[in-house]
Design a protein around this motif. Structure first.
Motif, short mmCIF file in Angstrom:
data_model
loop_
_atom_site.label_atom_id
_atom_site.label_comp_id
_atom_site.label_asym_id
_atom_site.label_seq_id
_atom_site.Cartn_x
_atom_site.Cartn_y
_atom_site.Cartn_z
N ALA A 57 0.81 -1.22 0.00
CA ALA A 57 0.00 0.00 0.00
C ALA A 57 0.83 1.27 0.00
O ALA A 57 0.49 2.25 -0.66
CB ALA A 57 -0.94 -0.01 1.21
N HIS A 58 1.95 1.26 0.72
CA HIS A 58 2.68 2.51 0.92
C HIS A 58 3.97 2.59 0.10
O HIS A 58 4.80 3.46 0.35
CB HIS A 58 2.99 2.69 2.41
CG HIS A 58 1.75 2.71 3.26
ND1 HIS A 58 0.82 3.74 3.19
CD2 HIS A 58 1.26 1.81 4.15
CE1 HIS A 58 -0.17 3.48 4.03
NE2 HIS A 58 0.06 2.32 4.62
N LEU A 59 4.12 1.71 -0.89
CA LEU A 59 5.22 1.83 -1.83
C LEU A 59 4.72 2.50 -3.10
O LEU A 59 3.63 2.18 -3.59
CB LEU A 59 5.82 0.47 -2.17
CG LEU A 59 6.72 -0.17 -1.12
CD1 LEU A 59 7.31 -1.47 -1.66
CD2 LEU A 59 7.82 0.77 -0.66
N HIS A 60 5.52 3.43 -3.64
CA HIS A 60 5.11 4.22 -4.80
C HIS A 60 6.09 3.98 -5.94
O HIS A 60 7.30 4.05 -5.76
CB HIS A 60 5.06 5.69 -4.43
CG HIS A 60 4.16 5.98 -3.26
ND1 HIS A 60 2.80 6.10 -3.38
CD2 HIS A 60 4.44 6.13 -1.94
CE1 HIS A 60 2.27 6.33 -2.19
NE2 HIS A 60 3.24 6.34 -1.31
N ALA A 61 5.53 3.74 -7.11
CA ALA A 61 6.35 3.35 -8.26
C ALA A 61 6.49 4.47 -9.27
O ALA A 61 5.77 5.48 -9.23
CB ALA A 61 5.72 2.12 -8.94
N PHE A 62 7.42 4.28 -10.21
CA PHE A 62 7.55 5.12 -11.39
C PHE A 62 6.82 4.43 -12.53
O PHE A 62 7.09 3.26 -12.83
CB PHE A 62 9.01 5.33 -11.77
CG PHE A 62 9.77 6.24 -10.85
CD1 PHE A 62 9.93 7.58 -11.15
CD2 PHE A 62 10.32 5.75 -9.67
CE1 PHE A 62 10.63 8.43 -10.30
CE2 PHE A 62 11.03 6.59 -8.81
CZ PHE A 62 11.18 7.93 -9.12
N ALA A 63 5.90 5.12 -13.17
CA ALA A 63 5.08 4.53 -14.24
C ALA A 63 5.60 4.94 -15.60
O ALA A 63 6.11 6.05 -15.80
CB ALA A 63 3.63 4.95 -14.08
N THR A 64 5.46 4.04 -16.56
CA THR A 64 5.80 4.34 -17.95
C THR A 64 4.84 3.52 -18.82
O THR A 64 3.81 3.05 -18.35
CB THR A 64 7.27 4.01 -18.24
OG1 THR A 64 7.58 4.40 -19.59
CG2 THR A 64 7.59 2.54 -18.06
N GLU A 65 5.14 3.36 -20.09
CA GLU A 65 4.30 2.53 -20.96
C GLU A 65 5.13 1.98 -22.10
O GLU A 65 6.13 2.57 -22.52
CB GLU A 65 3.11 3.31 -21.49
CG GLU A 65 3.48 4.51 -22.35
CD GLU A 65 2.24 5.27 -22.85
OE1 GLU A 65 1.12 4.91 -22.44
OE2 GLU A 65 2.42 6.20 -23.64
N ALA A 66 4.71 0.82 -22.56
CA ALA A 66 5.31 0.22 -23.75
C ALA A 66 4.43 0.54 -24.95
O ALA A 66 3.19 0.49 -24.85
CB ALA A 66 5.42 -1.29 -23.57
N ILE A 67 5.06 0.87 -26.08
CA ILE A 67 4.33 1.18 -27.30
C ILE A 67 4.72 0.14 -28.35
O ILE A 67 5.90 -0.01 -28.69
CB ILE A 67 4.67 2.60 -27.79
CG1 ILE A 67 4.39 3.62 -26.69
CG2 ILE A 67 3.86 2.92 -29.05
CD1 ILE A 67 4.80 5.04 -27.05
#
Length: 350
Positions: A57-67
């Motif tokens: 719950a309290h861990l925060h990630a870096f988001a990206t995306e694959a194209i």
């Protein structure tokens, strides 16, 4: 007037001051890798891009995306731990593995925290989680030996890395502060928030009206317990309440607590270990609970890694541990902040 910005790490004079810490880091990494190889471990490299960064719950990630080549977009994340990938390798048949993994955690920065860091994670299939306690003690001693020091140090606190670690349960640690922790935990994992809140308040810990059981538990741990751990010698803090060990199995002796321990030195948490949960249905239930809490507190949730949950059904009984490699280097070299032991720190954004 605002205070001047610190010198960039790439300035020759700044780098010259940092370089002894960095060369010590290399030496410690070399010797730890040699220890694992001598113990029969296989080094692996978990992919950093994952469909789920982890479901705490309290861990925060870096988001990206694959194209894709057709332009389709798929959300991906930089992992907060190599755990999911490592357990898939155990399901595939590996038995003793380790990874010096680069990992990413958002909303984390301070003397002991950095958005990108190195996590040394290793697993033993078919062995009890107590084996990891011996591993951790051996690696503390080896890091100190490589750094040519007799003591781990942090902000005036010291620990003898060659001494046998103290072993302390969470129940014992809370009891030392006048709190009967396990009286507030049931065998099915349900908790009594009000009972814990009353005991914590009596122990001098501030409790807010909207605090959950976990909030109160964490505040007692941070304020009353952690500063006293790993002083003089390392401490193994073990047998966490089952609700505070989302990926660990219950102990055989008490279903209220899990096979989880953390390793401390100089009041600093260095490692987190589990006797691994391998029940896919129970793991899914716990992940959903964690993501429900994340949505309640932060207004977001991460997807579940269905491939990981499928692999759990094929994973053998195992234990695993994640050690903050940069923190270990800090304590072995006497560095005062994590940037001193990182070759190229991430620029601050505030």
């Amino acid at each position: 007037m605002p205070s001047p910005l610190p010198s960039p790490w790439w300035r020759a004079d700044t780098h010259r001051d940092r370089r002894p810490f960095l060369t010590a880091r290399n030496a410690i990494k070399r010797d730890l890798r040699g220890w694992f190889e001598a113990e029969g471990f296989t080094e692996v490299e978990a992919a950093a891009l994952q469909v789920s960064p982890g479901n705490e719950a309290h861990l925060h990630a870096f988001a990206t995306e694959a194209i894709s080549t057709a332009g389709a977009r798929t959300p991906l994340y930089l992992h907060t731990s190599p755990e999911f990938a490592a357990k898939k390798l155990l399901a595939a048949g590996e038995t003793k593995i380790f990874d010096f993994a680069r990992v990413w955690r958002n909303r984390e920065r301070g003397p002991l925290h950095h958005p990108e860091f190195t996590m040394l994670e290793w697993y033993r299939a078919g062995e009890p989680y107590e084996a990891l306690m011996a591993d951790g003690a051996a690696l503390l001693a080896l890091a100190a030996q490589t750094a040519e020091t007799r003591a781990l140090t942090w902000r005036g606190k010291t620990a003898d890395p060659f001494a046998e670690p103290e072993r302390l349960t969470l129940a014992e640690a809370f009891d030392a502060n006048g709190i009967d922790l396990l009286a507030t935990v049931q065998a099915d994992g349900d908790t009594n928030r009000d009972a814990l809140a009353r005991a914590a308040s009596a122990a001098g810990v501030r409790v807010a009206a909207d605090d959950t059981w976990t909030d109160v538990f964490s505040r007692v741990l941070v304020e009353k317990i952690e500063p006293k751990l790993g002083l003089g010698r390392p401490t193994i803090l073990c047998e966490y309440p089952i609700c505070e060990a989302a990926l660990a199995r219950p102990t055989a002796s008490d279903p209220r607590v899990a096979e989880r321990f953390e390793l401390y030195a100089c009041g600093v948490e260095l490692a987190n270990a589990f006797g691994e949960l391998t029940d896919p249905a129970e793991q899914r239930r716990r992940f959903v609970m964690e993501m429900d809490e994340k949505a309640r507190v932060y207004g977001e949730r991460y997807p579940l890694d269905e491939d990981f949950l499928a692999a759990l059904a094929h994973m053998p009984p195992a234990c695993g541990i994640a050690l903050g490699f940069d923190r270990l280097v800090m304590l072995a070299t006497g560095a005062s902040r994590i940037e001193q032991v990182l070759w190229t720190p991430v620029a601050a954004t505030d």
